[in-house]
Design an enzyme around this catalytic site. Sequence first.
Site, PDB file in Angstrom:
ATOM      1  N   LYS A  68      14.864   1.165   5.688  1.00  0.00           N
ATOM      2  CA  LYS A  68      14.904   0.020   5.221  1.00  0.00           C
ATOM      3  C   LYS A  68      16.030  -0.727   4.848  1.00  0.00           C
ATOM      4  O   LYS A  68      16.892   0.335   4.724  1.00  0.00           O
ATOM      5  CB  LYS A  68      14.049   0.082   3.656  1.00  0.00           C
ATOM      6  CG  LYS A  68      13.323  -1.178   3.224  1.00  0.00           C
ATOM      7  CD  LYS A  68      12.104  -1.423   3.866  1.00  0.00           C
ATOM      8  CE  LYS A  68      11.738  -2.724   3.149  1.00  0.00           C
ATOM      9  NZ  LYS A  68      10.294  -3.235   3.597  1.00  0.00           N
ATOM     10  N   GLY A 111       1.186 -13.519  -5.643  1.00  0.00           N
ATOM     11  CA  GLY A 111       2.112 -13.690  -4.715  1.00  0.00           C
ATOM     12  C   GLY A 111       1.550 -14.400  -3.589  1.00  0.00           C
ATOM     13  O   GLY A 111       0.761 -13.561  -2.705  1.00  0.00           O
TER      14      GLY A 111
HETATM   15  P1  NAD Z   1       7.295 -13.317   0.858  1.00  0.00           P
HETATM   16  O1  NAD Z   1       8.431 -13.228   0.304  1.00  0.00           O
HETATM   17  O2  NAD Z   1       6.735 -14.133   1.849  1.00  0.00           O
HETATM   18  O3  NAD Z   1       6.017 -13.549  -0.450  1.00  0.00           O
HETATM   19  C1  NAD Z   1       6.088 -12.957  -1.710  1.00  0.00           C
HETATM   20  C2  NAD Z   1       5.873 -14.072  -2.768  1.00  0.00           C
HETATM   21  O4  NAD Z   1       5.638 -13.176  -3.992  1.00  0.00           O
HETATM   22  C3  NAD Z   1       6.529 -15.064  -2.660  1.00  0.00           C
HETATM   23  O5  NAD Z   1       5.835 -16.343  -2.508  1.00  0.00           O
HETATM   24  C4  NAD Z   1       7.134 -15.075  -4.039  1.00  0.00           C
HETATM   25  O6  NAD Z   1       7.616 -16.316  -4.782  1.00  0.00           O
HETATM   26  C5  NAD Z   1       6.268 -14.364  -4.904  1.00  0.00           C
HETATM   27  N1  NAD Z   1       6.509 -13.643  -6.108  1.00  0.00           N
HETATM   28  C6  NAD Z   1       7.704 -12.999  -6.327  1.00  0.00           C
HETATM   29  N2  NAD Z   1       7.625 -12.622  -7.523  1.00  0.00           N
HETATM   30  C7  NAD Z   1       6.467 -12.901  -7.904  1.00  0.00           C
HETATM   31  C8  NAD Z   1       5.786 -12.619  -9.422  1.00  0.00           C
HETATM   32  N3  NAD Z   1       6.250 -11.801 -10.321  1.00  0.00           N
HETATM   33  N4  NAD Z   1       4.371 -13.259  -9.669  1.00  0.00           N
HETATM   34  C9  NAD Z   1       4.025 -14.057  -8.460  1.00  0.00           C
HETATM   35  N5  NAD Z   1       4.389 -14.282  -7.473  1.00  0.00           N
HETATM   36  C10 NAD Z   1       5.539 -13.516  -7.248  1.00  0.00           C
HETATM   37  O7  NAD Z   1       6.761 -11.730   1.278  1.00  0.00           O
HETATM   38  P2  NAD Z   1       5.711 -11.152   2.063  1.00  0.00           P
HETATM   39  O8  NAD Z   1       6.187 -10.844   3.240  1.00  0.00           O
HETATM   40  O9  NAD Z   1       4.583 -11.881   1.833  1.00  0.00           O
HETATM   41  O10 NAD Z   1       5.394  -9.601   1.334  1.00  0.00           O
HETATM   42  C11 NAD Z   1       4.912  -9.503   0.163  1.00  0.00           C
HETATM   43  C12 NAD Z   1       4.774  -8.192  -0.302  1.00  0.00           C
HETATM   44  O11 NAD Z   1       4.081  -7.361   0.727  1.00  0.00           O
HETATM   45  C13 NAD Z   1       6.193  -7.392  -0.256  1.00  0.00           C
HETATM   46  O12 NAD Z   1       6.107  -6.440  -1.399  1.00  0.00           O
HETATM   47  C14 NAD Z   1       6.395  -6.911   1.044  1.00  0.00           C
HETATM   48  O13 NAD Z   1       7.457  -5.844   1.005  1.00  0.00           O
HETATM   49  C15 NAD Z   1       5.134  -6.348   1.384  1.00  0.00           C
HETATM   50  N6  NAD Z   1       4.823  -6.255   2.773  1.00  0.00           N
HETATM   51  C16 NAD Z   1       4.900  -7.274   3.666  1.00  0.00           C
HETATM   52  C17 NAD Z   1       4.698  -7.062   4.849  1.00  0.00           C
HETATM   53  C18 NAD Z   1       4.782  -8.322   5.974  1.00  0.00           C
HETATM   54  O14 NAD Z   1       4.277  -8.245   7.187  1.00  0.00           O
HETATM   55  N7  NAD Z   1       5.274  -9.401   5.561  1.00  0.00           N
HETATM   56  C19 NAD Z   1       4.186  -5.910   5.422  1.00  0.00           C
HETATM   57  C20 NAD Z   1       4.220  -4.667   4.790  1.00  0.00           C
HETATM   58  C21 NAD Z   1       4.502  -4.909   3.171  1.00  0.00           C
END
Ligand code: NAD
Length: 350
Positions: A80, A181
């Site tokens: 990572k 989120g």
């Molecule tokens: P992203 O940054 O697009 O979305 C995350 C959202 O969470 C944002 O809108 C942010 O403002 C919001 N957020 C942050 N803190 C918050 C809180 N305390 N309360 C409510 N909302 C909050 O990220 P993403 O790509 O959608 O990923 C989301 C999660 O899923 C992460 O933990 C990421 O590691 C995990 N993940 C993502 C993927 C992927 O394909 N993008 C794959 C596996 C895991």
Amino acid sequence: MGVFNHAEFDNHESLHYFHDEASGLQAIIAVHSTALGPAAGGTRRWTYASDADALNDVLRLSRGMTYKNAVAGLKFGGGKAVILANDTAPKSRELFTAFGRAVNSLGGRYVTAEDVGCSVADMRYVREQTEFVSGLPQSGGDAGGDPSPWTALGCFEGIQAAVKSRFARDSLEGLRVGVQGVGHVGLHLCRLLHGAGAVLIVSDVNQDNLDLVRSELPVTEVAPAELLFADMDVLAPCALGNILTSTTIPKIRAKIIAGAANNQLATAMDGARLAERDILYAPDYVINAGGIISVAREYYGDGSEEQVRADVSRIKDRLQTIFDEAKASGRPTNELADELARNLVAEGPL
Ligand code: NAD
């Protein structure tokens, strides 16, 4: 700051710190394991309270990638990257090209893609410097592009499996699902859940993202501090990790926790706390593997979108097996998943 004796070190193979004065880049790349292939895992750009927090995050996330890639049956080890966001290093082409050079310097031991705070456009800049990057748009139905919709699909089908296991029902119609989120994954997940008749409760700290989901779907919005404890059937964490703790778990009303966020449990003990409360927890790195499945097919150039869809649909089957074993043995789901992942890594490549 100690590294080798760090609580989350867990036998990482290597840890790399990068600094680029011109762009302001400060980044850490953690390579947890290359036992099953190059260490793969996305890049997170985030404002950390301290360097120690960034180190803690990258170590936990990279170990999670080893487990995720092993359970998903991918030819990837786990790694990572985190980019430390700050005022002197705004998002820019220079920042991501500098980061691309950093990734390239590892000679393919680490393969990157987008995670929180990064986009497809950012990965295009990384690609200018290195071939060890995935999550870029492809043409003609080939696998690739933004991994988020695939992560959301795996989560959606995982929620269906959890609902079947916990509530003995096939439909999500009328179930209250809280999505914490509504970013890349959360928004896609909301669309799928709405299409299946679920009632959506959402929170986010980003007003633009909230406005977008509200403009498209009927949602009830609650304050970020309240979402975890709202009256709901399913909690789908799709923001950041460390939310399931000895303090929060006693107040959670949902009977299922199934969402995309990495490292939802603050400690492994919190999985046992959930089981004690009869809350069915879908291990995060099992349910959220859809994105890396797409990344793997893209990286190895061996598949179409249809194949990714078929691979992603196996996530729910893996979860079902874990849920059944948990029921039969009384053991927490996270413990069963960790055991499976460690055994697969120990067995070595397929
Ligand atoms: P992203 O940054 O697009 O979305 C995350 C959202 O969470 C944002 O809108 C942010 O403002 C919001 N957020 C942050 N803190 C918050 C809180 N305390 N309360 C409510 N909302 C909050 O990220 P993403 O790509 O959608 O990923 C989301 C999660 O899923 C992460 O933990 C990421 O590691 C995990 N993940 C993502 C993927 C992927 O394909 N993008 C794959 C596996 C895991």
